[in-house]
Design an enzyme around this catalytic site. Structure first.
Site, mmCIF file in Angstrom:
data_model
loop_
_atom_site.group_PDB
_atom_site.id
_atom_site.type_symbol
_atom_site.label_atom_id
_atom_site.label_comp_id
_atom_site.label_asym_id
_atom_site.label_seq_id
_atom_site.Cartn_x
_atom_site.Cartn_y
_atom_site.Cartn_z
ATOM 1 N N LYS A 1 10.351 -3.428 -28.055
ATOM 2 C CA LYS A 1 9.017 -2.857 -27.901
ATOM 3 C C LYS A 1 8.254 -2.764 -29.220
ATOM 4 C CE LYS A 1 10.407 -0.780 -23.648
ATOM 5 N NZ LYS A 1 11.797 -1.271 -23.507
ATOM 6 N N LYS B 1 5.152 -6.224 -21.690
ATOM 7 C CA LYS B 1 5.853 -5.929 -20.454
ATOM 8 C C LYS B 1 6.773 -7.086 -20.147
ATOM 9 C CE LYS B 1 3.966 -7.151 -15.981
ATOM 10 N NZ LYS B 1 3.029 -6.888 -14.910
ATOM 11 N N GLU C 1 -24.249 -33.979 19.514
ATOM 12 C CA GLU C 1 -25.282 -34.073 18.503
ATOM 13 C C GLU C 1 -25.311 -35.430 17.821
ATOM 14 O OE1 GLU C 1 -24.751 -30.625 16.168
ATOM 15 O OE2 GLU C 1 -26.881 -30.176 16.080
ATOM 16 N N GLU D 1 -9.665 -26.197 -22.283
ATOM 17 C CA GLU D 1 -10.603 -26.015 -23.391
ATOM 18 C C GLU D 1 -10.572 -27.164 -24.382
ATOM 19 O OE1 GLU D 1 -9.393 -22.160 -24.648
ATOM 20 O OE2 GLU D 1 -11.087 -21.185 -23.678
#
Lengths: 97, 516
Positions: free
Chosen positions: B458, B450, B68, B311
């Site tokens: 916790k 977690k 091509e 940001e």
């Protein structure tokens, strides 16, 4: 001096190659008289020439002279198309008949 | 990784970044592989890269058949990738077979023909450089040139057989008109149907997204589905092998400090060195502050940190850090810190990924921070965003370094965001920062939601931000529903509150309806 310089590219001694050679010979004898030169090139033996002339298909008939260069592919069994492709009528007519 | 069956065909590594991973090694050795894509999908670059990598890295010379684009144009076009094709041709590493049509040439067919001349030229070129790799780009251009599609199909079949006999690995490119649907336009897919690779270039949320899919490989395994890839000046084609990424990272027992002593305590002694931490909270909850502390901890330990800002500008980040007593400028001069600020909108997510990976590999940091990760969510679909996070996470874990991502939630208190739901399973530690509205006052609460592989505190702890940083204080007692955004108080809390009042610390508690 030859008005037509032709080169026929074929592949080995296949029936297709033989047919193209025979067809070309017949056309040349009946249409071109003595004013032609024909070279038959086997692409298997001479791939570099095929490369330089950018040959894709076999059989390919190249009209090297008169210019511009023209290429015709196929086994030349369609006589009308060969004459048209080589522009024989125009050239031979123009050469004073 | 798939187990390798004994009958699996040998493969040739393409040398294209990431592709050999999804192809389980490369493309089949000694066979033809069809590479199909729309105009502009990157077929030629992909094919040429395969050829070049062969010469440069695998000691395999190549033949390049162009149907091509004229060889000179092509060589000029790819020089922007730093590829010196002319040089390689001169050194006889690559041979070129030019099958482009002469301008204005029309083909007259006067009977049956075949493409033996092309095959002879191809064989001669292969022998001249002892080639092991061949590319045909792109065979679709043969059709308008020769008109008889049946002959072309038959002949391509013969050429493929011829190439196979010569034991070269071939990549055949072909154009398709649509991104989906049939493989090719000319019914050529049957000719090298054994192995097919599809390249796509879709418009997705106003951004171009390139993907590669290995449709089939006969007699060998490969990864299925579409994988994003990028084309850039530095590495040309880079495939991002997402799901083919191996989960083989070692797990480290070594802990590193988050930069906040109390938080380290809550996490059982610090963060794992090769873990990914997600800090999620609404605007103004102190996420950037946590990033700053985290980087400060690295700098103080004499370790390198890389900060990606999405940001805020470098100046803003540096100024804020200065307010909190961290000198980013000095750290950069000392070679301990590198700040890269890029708005997510400047390029596609795949390009961001490639750039970030490159910067991580170049700088070799011990810690990476992305502030904020959720900013990238704006410019992509959920799927690409998830892929982006996975790929970045894998890079970081692979290097056994620590990553901290921040996520901005849209609701001020409570709530969750797409980023959270999308990437929470990928991260090892999640820290939530929440506004808590208590008796008409905005306070802030932090919890370790977690933490993989360890016990952690916790509680939901109150924290304050002042000139010296972020300080974690006592847990909120007797308050429920902080994370859902609508706290309620229990009776015991009233007593504590009254006690507070008598100590004169809390002046606001005039409302009489509490404790109903």
């Amino acid at each position: 001096m030859s008005a037509f310089k032709l080169r026929l590219y074929v592949t080995g001694r296949t029936p297709q190659s033989q047919r193209a050679i025979a067809n070309l010979r017949a056309i040349c004898e009946s249409e071109l008289g003595g004013t032609y030169e024909v070279e038959v090139i086997d692409v298997l033996e001479n791939p570099t020439l095929a490369e330089n002339e950018k040959i894709l298909a076999t059989p390919t008939l190249v009209r090297r002279l008169p210019e511009p260069v023209r290429k015709i592919i196929g086994d030349l069994s369609d006589r009308e198309k060969v004459l048209l492709g080589l522009d024989i009528e125009h050239i031979m007519g123009g050469n004073g008949r | 990784m798939n187990a390798r069956p004994r009958t699996e065909l040998a493969k040739v590594p393409t040398g294209i970044h990431g592709f050999d991973q999804i192809a389980n090694g490369g493309i089949p050795r000694g066979r033809s592989t069809l590479l199909v894509g729309t105009a502009g999908s990157g077929k030629t670059v992909f094919a040429l890269q395969f050829l070049l990598e062969g010469v440069r890295h695998y000691g395999e010379n190549g033949v390049f058949v162009t149907f091509e684009e004229a060889p000179s144009d092509l060589m000029h076009n790819v020089s922007s990738f730093g590829w010196d094709l002319e040089g390689l041709v001169a050194e006889r590493g690559i041979a070129v077979v030019d099958v482009t049509p002469e301008p204005g040439e029309e083909t007259i067919a006067t009977g049956p023909y075949d493409l033996s001349a092309l095959l002879a030229r191809l064989e001669s070129a292969i022998r001249s450089v002892d080639a092991k790799r061949v590319i045909l780009d792109s065979i679709g251009a043969l059709f308008p040139q020769l008109t008889d599609a049946n002959i072309i199909r038959r002949e391509l079949h013969r050429i493929a057989a011829g190439l196979r006999a010569l034991e070269v690995t071939t990549l055949v490119t072909m154009e398709r008109t649509e991104e989906d649907g049939g493989v090719g336009r000319w019914g050529v897919e049957e000719f090298v149907a054994d192995n097919v690779i599809l390249l796509r270039n879709r418009l997705e949320q106003e951004k171009r997204r390139r993907t590669v899919e290995i449709l089939k490989v006969r007699g060998a395994t490969h990864q299925k589905g579409e994988y994003p890839f990028t084309i850039d000046a530095e590495d040309a084609v880079t495939v991002i092998p997402l799901s083919a990424i191996e989960l083989k990272q070692k797990s480290s027992e070594i802990r590193v400090s988050s930069g906040i002593a109390e938080l380290d305590k809550m996490c059982g002694g610090g963060m794992y060195r090769d873990s990914i931490i997600l800090v999620s909270g609404a605007t103004g909850t102190g996420k950037t502050m946590m990033v700053t502390q985290y980087i400060k901890a690295a700098i103080e330990a004499g370790e390198k940190a890389l900060l990606f800002g999405a940001e805020e500008s470098r100046e803003q980040l540096t100024r804020n850090a200065t307010l909190w007593g961290v000198d980013f400028d000095q750290a950069e001069r000392d070679g301990l810190l590198k700040i890269v600020c890029r708005y997510p909108e400047v390029m596609g997510l795949e390009d961001h990924l490639i750039h970030m990976k490159r910067e991580i590999l170049e700088f070799q940091p011990k810690r990476v921070a992305v502030d904020s990760m959720s900013a990238f969510e704006r410019v992509s679909s959920n799927k690409s965003f998830r892929e982006f996070v996975i790929a970045l996470t894998c890079t970081i874990k692979h290097l056994e370094i620590t990553g901290l991502f921040t996520n901005t939630t849209s609701m001020l208190s409570g709530g969750e965001s797409i980023t959270e739901t999308h990437i929470s399973t990928i991260t090892d530690t999640i820290i939530l920062l929440r506004y808590v509205e208590l008796r008409g006052e905005m306070r802030r609460g932090l919890t370790v939601l977690k933490m993989r592989g360890t016990f952690h505190d916790k509680d939901i702890r109150e924290y304050v931000i002042d000139g010296s940083g972020l300080h974690i204080m006592a847990p909120f007692r007797g308050v429920h529903g902080i994370l859902s955004g609508s706290p309620t108080y229990t009776f015991e809390d009233e007593r504590a509150r009254l006690a507070d009042m008598f100590r004169g610390r809390s002046m606001e508690a005039q409302d009489g309806h509490i404790g109903d």
